[in-house]
Design a protein around this motif. Sequence first.
Motif, PDB file in Angstrom:
ATOM      1  N   GLY A  33      45.898 -12.864   7.212  1.00 11.25           N
ATOM      2  CA  GLY A  33      46.715 -13.805   7.977  1.00 11.25           C
ATOM      3  C   GLY A  33      48.054 -14.168   7.360  1.00 11.25           C
ATOM      4  N   MET A 254      48.088 -13.381  16.052  1.00 10.57           N
ATOM      5  CA  MET A 254      49.329 -13.579  16.809  1.00 10.57           C
ATOM      6  C   MET A 254      49.106 -14.340  18.105  1.00 10.57           C
ATOM      7  SD  MET A 254      51.325 -10.103  16.316  1.00 10.57           S
ATOM      8  CE  MET A 254      50.869  -9.270  14.856  1.00 10.57           C
ATOM      9  N   LYS A 255      47.851 -14.369  18.551  1.00 12.81           N
ATOM     10  CA  LYS A 255      47.576 -15.076  19.809  1.00 12.81           C
ATOM     11  C   LYS A 255      47.686 -16.579  19.574  1.00 12.81           C
ATOM     12  CE  LYS A 255      44.423 -11.591  21.600  1.00 12.81           C
ATOM     13  NZ  LYS A 255      42.986 -11.257  21.699  1.00 12.81           N
ATOM     14  N   LYS A 256      48.373 -17.244  20.508  1.00 18.63           N
ATOM     15  CA  LYS A 256      48.570 -18.690  20.369  1.00 18.63           C
ATOM     16  C   LYS A 256      47.255 -19.437  20.237  1.00 18.63           C
ATOM     17  CE  LYS A 256      53.095 -19.711  22.095  1.00 18.63           C
ATOM     18  NZ  LYS A 256      54.011 -20.070  23.140  1.00 18.63           N
ATOM     19  N   ILE A 259      45.716 -18.984  16.707  1.00 20.68           N
ATOM     20  CA  ILE A 259      46.418 -19.732  15.666  1.00 20.68           C
ATOM     21  C   ILE A 259      46.140 -21.227  15.832  1.00 20.68           C
ATOM     22  CG2 ILE A 259      48.791 -20.423  16.344  1.00 20.68           C
ATOM     23  CD1 ILE A 259      49.785 -18.581  14.136  1.00 20.68           C
ATOM     24  N   PHE A 263      44.200 -23.145  12.746  1.00 23.42           N
ATOM     25  CA  PHE A 263      45.055 -23.988  11.897  1.00 23.42           C
ATOM     26  C   PHE A 263      45.333 -25.314  12.580  1.00 23.42           C
ATOM     27  CE2 PHE A 263      46.042 -19.522  11.116  1.00 23.42           C
ATOM     28  CZ  PHE A 263      45.628 -19.428   9.798  1.00 23.42           C
ATOM     29  N   ILE A 265      45.846 -29.493  12.745  1.00 22.10           N
ATOM     30  CA  ILE A 265      46.451 -30.503  11.888  1.00 22.10           C
ATOM     31  C   ILE A 265      45.352 -31.325  11.191  1.00 22.10           C
ATOM     32  CG2 ILE A 265      47.913 -32.574  11.855  1.00 22.10           C
ATOM     33  CD1 ILE A 265      49.529 -30.065  12.421  1.00 22.10           C
ATOM     34  N   VAL A 287      63.177  -8.872  14.990  1.00 19.00           N
ATOM     35  CA  VAL A 287      61.752  -9.110  14.791  1.00 19.00           C
ATOM     36  C   VAL A 287      61.129  -9.631  16.079  1.00 19.00           C
ATOM     37  CG1 VAL A 287      60.032 -10.391  13.443  1.00 19.00           C
ATOM     38  CG2 VAL A 287      62.137  -9.616  12.340  1.00 19.00           C
ATOM     39  N   LYS A 288      60.005  -9.071  16.437  1.00 18.39           N
ATOM     40  CA  LYS A 288      59.291  -9.518  17.637  1.00 18.39           C
ATOM     41  C   LYS A 288      57.795  -9.469  17.399  1.00 18.39           C
ATOM     42  CE  LYS A 288      62.578  -8.070  21.185  1.00 18.39           C
ATOM     43  NZ  LYS A 288      63.248  -9.374  21.128  1.00 18.39           N
ATOM     44  N   ASN A 289      57.074 -10.390  18.041  1.00 19.26           N
ATOM     45  CA  ASN A 289      55.610 -10.378  18.039  1.00 19.26           C
ATOM     46  C   ASN A 289      55.029 -10.165  16.649  1.00 19.26           C
ATOM     47  OD1 ASN A 289      55.436 -10.764  20.794  1.00 19.26           O
ATOM     48  ND2 ASN A 289      55.701  -8.592  21.193  1.00 19.26           N
ATOM     49  N   SER A 290      55.456 -10.972  15.726  1.00 22.47           N
ATOM     50  CA  SER A 290      54.963 -10.807  14.362  1.00 22.47           C
ATOM     51  C   SER A 290      54.681 -12.154  13.718  1.00 22.47           C
ATOM     52  CB  SER A 290      55.983 -10.039  13.520  1.00 22.47           C
ATOM     53  OG  SER A 290      56.089  -8.711  14.000  1.00 22.47           O
ATOM     54  N   VAL A 291      53.767 -12.117  12.761  1.00 16.49           N
ATOM     55  CA  VAL A 291      53.465 -13.300  11.970  1.00 16.49           C
ATOM     56  C   VAL A 291      54.035 -13.047  10.580  1.00 16.49           C
ATOM     57  CG1 VAL A 291      51.573 -14.531  10.839  1.00 16.49           C
ATOM     58  CG2 VAL A 291      51.441 -13.995  13.275  1.00 16.49           C
ATOM     59  N   VAL A 292      54.861 -13.979  10.124  1.00 11.58           N
ATOM     60  CA  VAL A 292      55.599 -13.750   8.890  1.00 11.58           C
ATOM     61  C   VAL A 292      55.422 -14.959   7.966  1.00 11.58           C
ATOM     62  CG1 VAL A 292      57.855 -13.179   7.906  1.00 11.58           C
ATOM     63  CG2 VAL A 292      57.308 -12.448  10.242  1.00 11.58           C
ATOM     64  N   ALA A 293      55.076 -14.695   6.734  1.00 14.31           N
ATOM     65  CA  ALA A 293      54.908 -15.782   5.763  1.00 14.31           C
ATOM     66  C   ALA A 293      56.248 -16.110   5.106  1.00 14.31           C
ATOM     67  CB  ALA A 293      53.879 -15.381   4.720  1.00 14.31           C
TER      68      ALA A 293
ATOM     69  N   ARG B 282      50.729 -25.336   6.014  1.00 14.32           N
ATOM     70  CA  ARG B 282      50.901 -24.759   7.346  1.00 14.32           C
ATOM     71  C   ARG B 282      50.739 -23.246   7.263  1.00 14.32           C
ATOM     72  NH1 ARG B 282      49.813 -26.777  11.034  1.00 14.32           N
ATOM     73  NH2 ARG B 282      51.390 -26.210  12.541  1.00 14.32           N
ATOM     74  N   PRO B 283      50.300 -22.631   8.358  1.00 14.66           N
ATOM     75  CA  PRO B 283      50.163 -21.166   8.350  1.00 14.66           C
ATOM     76  C   PRO B 283      51.531 -20.498   8.414  1.00 14.66           C
ATOM     77  CG  PRO B 283      49.659 -22.052  10.523  1.00 14.66           C
ATOM     78  CD  PRO B 283      49.869 -23.233   9.618  1.00 14.66           C
ATOM     79  N   PRO B 284      51.579 -19.180   8.244  1.00 14.00           N
ATOM     80  CA  PRO B 284      52.858 -18.465   8.403  1.00 14.00           C
ATOM     81  C   PRO B 284      53.433 -18.699   9.805  1.00 14.00           C
ATOM     82  CG  PRO B 284      51.202 -17.036   7.441  1.00 14.00           C
ATOM     83  CD  PRO B 284      50.487 -18.272   7.861  1.00 14.00           C
ATOM     84  N   HIS B 285      54.708 -18.389   9.971  1.00 14.63           N
ATOM     85  CA  HIS B 285      55.314 -18.609  11.295  1.00 14.63           C
ATOM     86  C   HIS B 285      55.107 -17.395  12.195  1.00 14.63           C
ATOM     87  CE1 HIS B 285      58.737 -16.896   8.930  1.00 14.63           C
ATOM     88  NE2 HIS B 285      58.926 -16.195  10.024  1.00 14.63           N
ATOM     89  N   THR B 286      55.292 -17.615  13.493  1.00 10.71           N
ATOM     90  CA  THR B 286      55.152 -16.532  14.462  1.00 10.71           C
ATOM     91  C   THR B 286      56.477 -16.328  15.183  1.00 10.71           C
ATOM     92  OG1 THR B 286      52.881 -17.257  14.802  1.00 10.71           O
ATOM     93  CG2 THR B 286      53.741 -15.666  16.377  1.00 10.71           C
ATOM     94  N   ILE B 287      56.910 -15.077  15.264  1.00  8.70           N
ATOM     95  CA  ILE B 287      58.110 -14.734  16.026  1.00  8.70           C
ATOM     96  C   ILE B 287      57.620 -14.012  17.277  1.00  8.70           C
ATOM     97  CG2 ILE B 287      60.312 -13.500  15.996  1.00  8.70           C
ATOM     98  CD1 ILE B 287      60.296 -15.509  13.798  1.00  8.70           C
ATOM     99  N   ARG B 288      57.967 -14.525  18.438  1.00  2.27           N
ATOM    100  CA  ARG B 288      57.377 -14.003  19.668  1.00  2.27           C
ATOM    101  C   ARG B 288      58.305 -13.049  20.422  1.00  2.27           C
ATOM    102  NH1 ARG B 288      52.517 -15.807  19.926  1.00  2.27           N
ATOM    103  NH2 ARG B 288      52.051 -17.711  18.778  1.00  2.27           N
ATOM    104  N   GLU B 289      57.782 -12.645  21.573  1.00  2.00           N
ATOM    105  CA  GLU B 289      58.390 -11.609  22.416  1.00  2.00           C
ATOM    106  C   GLU B 289      59.900 -11.749  22.665  1.00  2.00           C
ATOM    107  OE1 GLU B 289      56.501  -9.099  23.844  1.00  2.00           O
ATOM    108  OE2 GLU B 289      58.368  -8.244  24.594  1.00  2.00           O
ATOM    109  N   ALA B 291      62.166 -13.648  21.146  1.00  2.00           N
ATOM    110  CA  ALA B 291      62.963 -14.226  20.062  1.00  2.00           C
ATOM    111  C   ALA B 291      64.014 -13.257  19.545  1.00  2.00           C
ATOM    112  CB  ALA B 291      62.041 -14.625  18.914  1.00  2.00           C
TER     113      ALA B 291
END
Lengths: 369, 402
Positions: A33, A254-256, A259, A263, A265, A287-293, B282-289, B291
Amino acid sequence: MLTNLHAIIFTNQKSYNLGELTDFRSMSSVPYGGRYRLIDFMLSNCANAGVSNVALVLQENYQSLLDHVESGKDWDLARKKGGLRLLPPFSQKAGARDPRGRMESLINLGNYVHEIKQDYVLLADGDLVANIDLEKVFAAHIESGADVTPIVSTSYHGQPLATNYFVPMEDGTMDVLHNPDDAQGYEALNVYIMSKQFLSDTVKYCKSHNLYSLVNHVLLPRRNEIKIVPYIFEGYAARFTSVSDYFKDSMEIMKKEVIADLFTIERPVFSKDRTDASTYYAPTSSVKNSVVADGCIIEGTVENSIIFRNVKIGKGAVVKNCILMKDTEVGENSIISFIIADKGSTMTPNTSLAASKLYPLILAKNSTI
Amino acid sequence: MKKESVAMLLAGGQGSRLYALTQNVAKPAVPFGGKYRIIDFPLSNCVNSGVDTVGVLTQYQPLELNVYLGNGEPWDLDRANGGLHSLAPYTLAGEQGSWYKGTANAIYQNIGFIDQYDPEYVFVLSGDNISKMDYREMLKVHKANNAAATISVLTVTMDEAKRFGIMNVRDDDSIYEFEEKPAQPKSNLASMGVYCFTWSKLRKYLIEDEADPTSSNDFGKNIIPNMLNAGETMMVYRFDGYWKDVGTINSLWDANMDILDPNGDLSVFDKEWPLWARNPIRPPHTIREHAKVQHSFISSGCDIDGDVFNSIISDSVTIGAGATVKCSVLMPGVTVAPGAVVEYAILAEEVTIGAGAHIGSEQVYDDPNKKVAVIGKGISIAPGAVVEAGAMIYPEKKGGDK
């Protein structure tokens, strides 16, 4: 606050095959993740429920896990009273084989189980991705008067050959299926609550009868005398039994709704704290459709990927359908897809590397292509 | 136990020119650069300079700052000996004692704290500068000259010098005169609010200053001139790295834009000078379709589906599809609904921008007098509302014209 519950987490499930990812680390310290290790979820479940006595049963390759959990302070488990206890194999005879099951692991701990001061015990595998409210599970355990409360899922579907099932019977008992050919009933998430007395008696029984498996040697043969009442967990859950499972299920993050479920609060997922900067997206990035730390520098193109901390993706590089773990570097103009790059992998500029969805390619830790 | 040096961080300032951002929080606790608070800069400087004993002098709205500092663990300052201590004003028997009357009085009230460590040197640091600075370099100059005080200075233009405290020096860099905001500057060496003192000397001047009922108990107005008049050896330390006093909205915006440059002096990716901060869980961030993110910082817990250019996005920010955020600073927890436009703006924590609202307007990037819109903590801007360039919106002053 579950102060009367003692958690024992098994950290190295050996029946699964995650290839190079577990060559040098235990199952529980497999990265997940973008910034987690699998163990973070169960440790956080404990921390969020106020379980302040947590033991990690260690077995083989545990250096990576020890580096990660340290004193337990990131889960608020560095305590004067209780806190995190690390249990390497203790009364295992020299040259003895690895434990064949959970009960044998507990037998190997000597008197540990018998000396637990809390009245209840949670037994859990450290590789489960799920945000579980353990206070609710415990309340259900007390209310049902069960001897054993396994947490089960109706939504998660793992490989039957690596899964246990609880099937309600017409007479009110529970059938127990160990690694069957086909899924049936409730799928076990390998998390159990029971009384300390029950566990202590069971460990003694197993030791004197040379039995080693909780499911096969205790729950299954004694299902008519033990009251088993599953707790149905409805949230998101995942366990990884193969590389393709790991790849496919990791991408679900990646699915809302996933997540949001993992995660919350109210019940955050804690992990080893590292101060990383924000991630920098250069003018050349896309960048698209990605989870980035945090802590990444992205100058290239990234799609449908999970990017861990401190990853660098150079100009003109294209990363699609990849999982890039901490400190991975993708050189300029490299094109990669369906790659799982373990920590510290380097792809030199102009590398081209493609695998497929069913057989993603793992680059071993610190490898250079 | 004895320490060679102790740092005292002045963190009680209100930051009145940042009003909407400092209504309920001390200026050093204002979020900065995506992951940090302003105070993380001097704290990281202390730790990276090997100073492990830091007193943080708090006064104005200290709650959030104290919660943030906690036991000092994020800066590795949770030490058995030394470490981080938050020092609030206190009273003595017989209702003696007071708020910190001035910067010098703040240190005076904590002479006991410093004496515990019997230090040779004390650093007095401003809690609201953005800078990466190795205090050991200043200490070298101080020791080499056997100085009573060494003051860090920055070379500015003669025009800028009119806005600073200016050090007039001899050829050997010793100070002969200090002038606050001189109309006709004689030098272009501006004080950065970073001082190194020999503790035995400073201690004596603090006690004398406290005994003077006419004194403002301020370093710039009283202590430094008194030491000069008494003929103490006082040196400047010429600093040539990045430094910015973020006292105004435009300087705060500028410094945020400066930190975006991964190759700049303020780079957050500098392994030699790491910046430490308390991280949200907090978890990592998400960049969507939909963006598109360019030349920007995105932090953990964000969910980005809109366009982000030249901006700092702190943790837990949501930017909806079709929204545009440009040349702006978004503090933690901001929500920008789909279709909204935010440009040249600073949005404080938990601000919500309704769908289609328009905040700020296009400005000339390098114009020092550009108009940056500011929205205070927790404010919701209605869908379709317009907030003009340079507006400052805070709870008592609702804004946004339909």
